[in-house]
Design an enzyme around this catalytic site. Structure first.
Site, PDB file in Angstrom:
ATOM      1  N   GLU A   1       0.824  -1.204   0.000  1.00 26.72           N
ATOM      2  CA  GLU A   1       0.000   0.000   0.000  1.00 26.72           C
ATOM      3  C   GLU A   1       0.860   1.257   0.000  1.00 26.72           C
ATOM      4  O   GLU A   1       0.526   2.250  -0.657  1.00 26.72           O
ATOM      5  CB  GLU A   1      -0.952   0.021   1.197  1.00 26.72           C
ATOM      6  CG  GLU A   1      -1.887   1.207   1.148  1.00 26.72           C
ATOM      7  CD  GLU A   1      -3.059   1.094   2.111  1.00 26.72           C
ATOM      8  OE1 GLU A   1      -3.836   2.065   2.163  1.00 26.72           O
ATOM      9  OE2 GLU A   1      -3.204   0.072   2.802  1.00 26.72           O
ATOM     10  N   SER A   2       1.975   1.226   0.706  1.00 31.14           N
ATOM     11  CA  SER A   2       2.886   2.372   0.706  1.00 31.14           C
ATOM     12  C   SER A   2       3.366   2.654  -0.706  1.00 31.14           C
ATOM     13  O   SER A   2       3.369   3.801  -1.165  1.00 31.14           O
ATOM     14  CB  SER A   2       4.079   2.103   1.629  1.00 31.14           C
ATOM     15  OG  SER A   2       3.657   1.949   2.965  1.00 31.14           O
TER      16      SER A   2
END
Length: 142
Positions: free
Chosen positions: A66-67
């Site tokens: 997700e980062s």
């Protein structure tokens, strides 16, 4: 050392450099290696991110993915816009107990309102550990 595209929004570069990619990314040891809307790469140590039985935590896979997907979407959004995650799904296919994992983010669709990326997390031998698909909504700053 992170490679940034030449036309990247200077405000986004400043935020990435100053924050190290965000508090959680820093705590987990995530390092951004290459960043663009189409293709990005980041690494993360297994040590410090394991669950109780010694495996890399499944949630750590998702945080790494997700980062990377969020930053790639923010790059695509461009100046004056930002990305917010609206969907994420992960399939874990192999576990790992040590070393460093590498996530590679590839754009599947880069539109005006949505950006979808596939992020593959691999171990040091190149074996696929997890596959994550993430969609971000692109919004104008107010």
């Amino acid at each position: 050392m992170t490679t940034f595209p030449a036309d990247l929004d200077p405000e986004l570069v400043e935020r990435l450099v100053e924050s190290g990619g965000g508090e959680l990314a820093v705590k987990m040891g995530i390092e951004f290696v290459e960043l663009s809307a189409d293709h990005s790469v980041a690494t993360m140590p297994v040590e410090g991110n394991r669950q109780v039985v010694g495996l890399l935590h499944g949630g750590a896979h998702v945080v790494l993915a997700e980062s990377l997907g969020s930053v790639s979407s923010a790059i695509h959004a461009g100046p004056g816009r930002f990305a917010v995650g609206i969907e994420i799904g992960a399939t874990h296919s192999r576990s790992v107990t040590s070393g460093t994992v590498t996530a590679t983010c590839t754009a599947l669709s880069l539109g005006g309102t949505l950006a979808t990326h596939e992020i593959v997390v691999r171990d040091e031998e190149g074996r696929r550990l997890s596959t994550v698909r993430m969609t971000n909504m692109l919004r104008d700053k107010r």
